[in-house]
Design a protein around this motif. Structure first.
Motif, PDB file in Angstrom:
ATOM      1  N   CYS A  97       6.703  -4.445   9.787  1.00 29.45           N
ATOM      2  CA  CYS A  97       6.093  -5.468  10.628  1.00 29.45           C
ATOM      3  C   CYS A  97       6.279  -5.032  12.080  1.00 29.45           C
ATOM      4  O   CYS A  97       7.377  -5.083  12.621  1.00 29.45           O
ATOM      5  N   ASP A  98       5.200  -4.548  12.682  1.00 28.84           N
ATOM      6  CA  ASP A  98       5.267  -4.019  14.050  1.00 28.84           C
ATOM      7  C   ASP A  98       4.835  -5.109  15.032  1.00 28.84           C
ATOM      8  O   ASP A  98       4.511  -6.225  14.634  1.00 28.84           O
ATOM      9  N   SER A  99       4.818  -4.790  16.318  1.00 25.97           N
ATOM     10  CA  SER A  99       4.454  -5.795  17.316  1.00 25.97           C
ATOM     11  C   SER A  99       3.024  -6.287  17.114  1.00 25.97           C
ATOM     12  O   SER A  99       2.716  -7.428  17.439  1.00 25.97           O
ATOM     13  N   VAL A 100       2.166  -5.442  16.569  1.00 22.62           N
ATOM     14  CA  VAL A 100       0.810  -5.844  16.204  1.00 22.62           C
ATOM     15  C   VAL A 100       0.526  -5.260  14.819  1.00 22.62           C
ATOM     16  O   VAL A 100       0.453  -4.048  14.666  1.00 22.62           O
ATOM     17  N   GLY A 101       0.443  -6.101  13.823  1.00 24.64           N
ATOM     18  CA  GLY A 101       0.091  -5.655  12.486  1.00 24.64           C
ATOM     19  C   GLY A 101       1.238  -5.005  11.729  1.00 24.64           C
ATOM     20  O   GLY A 101       2.401  -5.114  12.110  1.00 24.64           O
ATOM     21  N   PHE A 102       0.876  -4.323  10.645  1.00 26.72           N
ATOM     22  CA  PHE A 102       1.835  -3.682   9.760  1.00 26.72           C
ATOM     23  C   PHE A 102       1.537  -2.198   9.670  1.00 26.72           C
ATOM     24  O   PHE A 102       0.375  -1.806   9.565  1.00 26.72           O
ATOM     25  N   LYS A 103       2.593  -1.368   9.702  1.00 28.06           N
ATOM     26  CA  LYS A 103       2.456   0.089   9.604  1.00 28.06           C
ATOM     27  C   LYS A 103       3.056   0.551   8.288  1.00 28.06           C
ATOM     28  O   LYS A 103       4.155   0.138   7.925  1.00 28.06           O
ATOM     29  N   LYS A 104       2.333   1.404   7.590  1.00 28.25           N
ATOM     30  CA  LYS A 104       2.823   1.942   6.323  1.00 28.25           C
ATOM     31  C   LYS A 104       3.941   2.939   6.627  1.00 28.25           C
ATOM     32  O   LYS A 104       3.787   3.821   7.469  1.00 28.25           O
ATOM     33  N   ILE A 105       5.059   2.777   5.931  1.00 25.60           N
ATOM     34  CA  ILE A 105       6.226   3.627   6.155  1.00 25.60           C
ATOM     35  C   ILE A 105       6.795   4.082   4.813  1.00 25.60           C
ATOM     36  O   ILE A 105       6.338   3.655   3.756  1.00 25.60           O
ATOM     37  N   SER A 106       7.802   4.917   4.896  1.00 25.62           N
ATOM     38  CA  SER A 106       8.603   5.265   3.720  1.00 25.62           C
ATOM     39  C   SER A 106      10.008   5.555   4.230  1.00 25.62           C
ATOM     40  O   SER A 106      10.246   5.587   5.441  1.00 25.62           O
ATOM     41  N   PHE A 107      10.914   5.735   3.311  1.00 23.29           N
ATOM     42  CA  PHE A 107      12.248   6.183   3.672  1.00 23.29           C
ATOM     43  C   PHE A 107      12.387   7.600   3.138  1.00 23.29           C
ATOM     44  O   PHE A 107      12.239   7.831   1.935  1.00 23.29           O
ATOM     45  N   ALA A 108      12.623   8.546   4.017  1.00 22.95           N
ATOM     46  CA  ALA A 108      12.733   9.960   3.646  1.00 22.95           C
ATOM     47  C   ALA A 108      13.923  10.176   2.721  1.00 22.95           C
ATOM     48  O   ALA A 108      14.738   9.275   2.518  1.00 22.95           O
ATOM     49  N   GLY A 109      14.046  11.380   2.206  1.00 24.53           N
ATOM     50  CA  GLY A 109      15.165  11.726   1.341  1.00 24.53           C
ATOM     51  C   GLY A 109      16.507  11.458   1.999  1.00 24.53           C
ATOM     52  O   GLY A 109      17.494  11.167   1.334  1.00 24.53           O
ATOM     53  N   THR A 110      16.545  11.523   3.320  1.00 25.13           N
ATOM     54  CA  THR A 110      17.766  11.238   4.074  1.00 25.13           C
ATOM     55  C   THR A 110      17.979   9.735   4.231  1.00 25.13           C
ATOM     56  O   THR A 110      19.012   9.315   4.725  1.00 25.13           O
TER      57      THR A 110
END
Length: 126
Positions: A97-110
């Motif tokens: 949930c960004d300041s405007v809209g939603f950004k697709k993310i992931s969590f890297a292997g780290t």
């Protein structure tokens, strides 16, 4: 479709420091949340109407609106949904949930938060 809301943990300094930050602010201050900084605070199921595919954007916007009302579910146990929170869909897709809209993310292997395009994580060059 199973939906979970992840919020930064409020019981540690790290989570509190990053709370309510947009992706741009996290980058600016060289902060990079990891998966263990978050906890699941709300779960719900959204069912498809027969013959109609679900529009993920509409579902997320509706969820944001519902979790910001005074009569929201779990209001005594969780704060309203805000910038920096994450929506997880079916345990696979993650949206910040960004300041405007939603950004697709992931969590890297780290475990670090990465923008889904994979070009950069929040700590540039790392």
């Amino acid at each position: 479709m199973k939906i979970e809301i992840l919020m930064l943990k409020e019981d540690n300094e790290r989570g509190i420091k990053m709370m309510f930050f947009s992706l741009e602010q996290l980058q600016k201050f060289k902060l990079n949340p990891i998966r263990t900084d978050y906890e699941i605070v709300y779960e719900t199921e959204v069912k498809e109407q027969e013959g109609t595919a679900l529009n993920i954007s509409v579902v997320m916007e509706g969820l944001y609106e519902r979790l910001n009302r005074p009569d929201r579910p779990n209001r005594k146990k969780m704060r309203s949904m805000s910038v920096g929170d994450i929506i997880q869909i079916d345990g696979k897709e993650l949206f910040f949930c960004d300041s405007v809209g939603f950004k697709k993310i992931s969590f890297a292997g780290t475990g670090k938060l990465v923008l889904k395009d994979g070009k950069e994580n929040l700590e540039k060059g790392k």
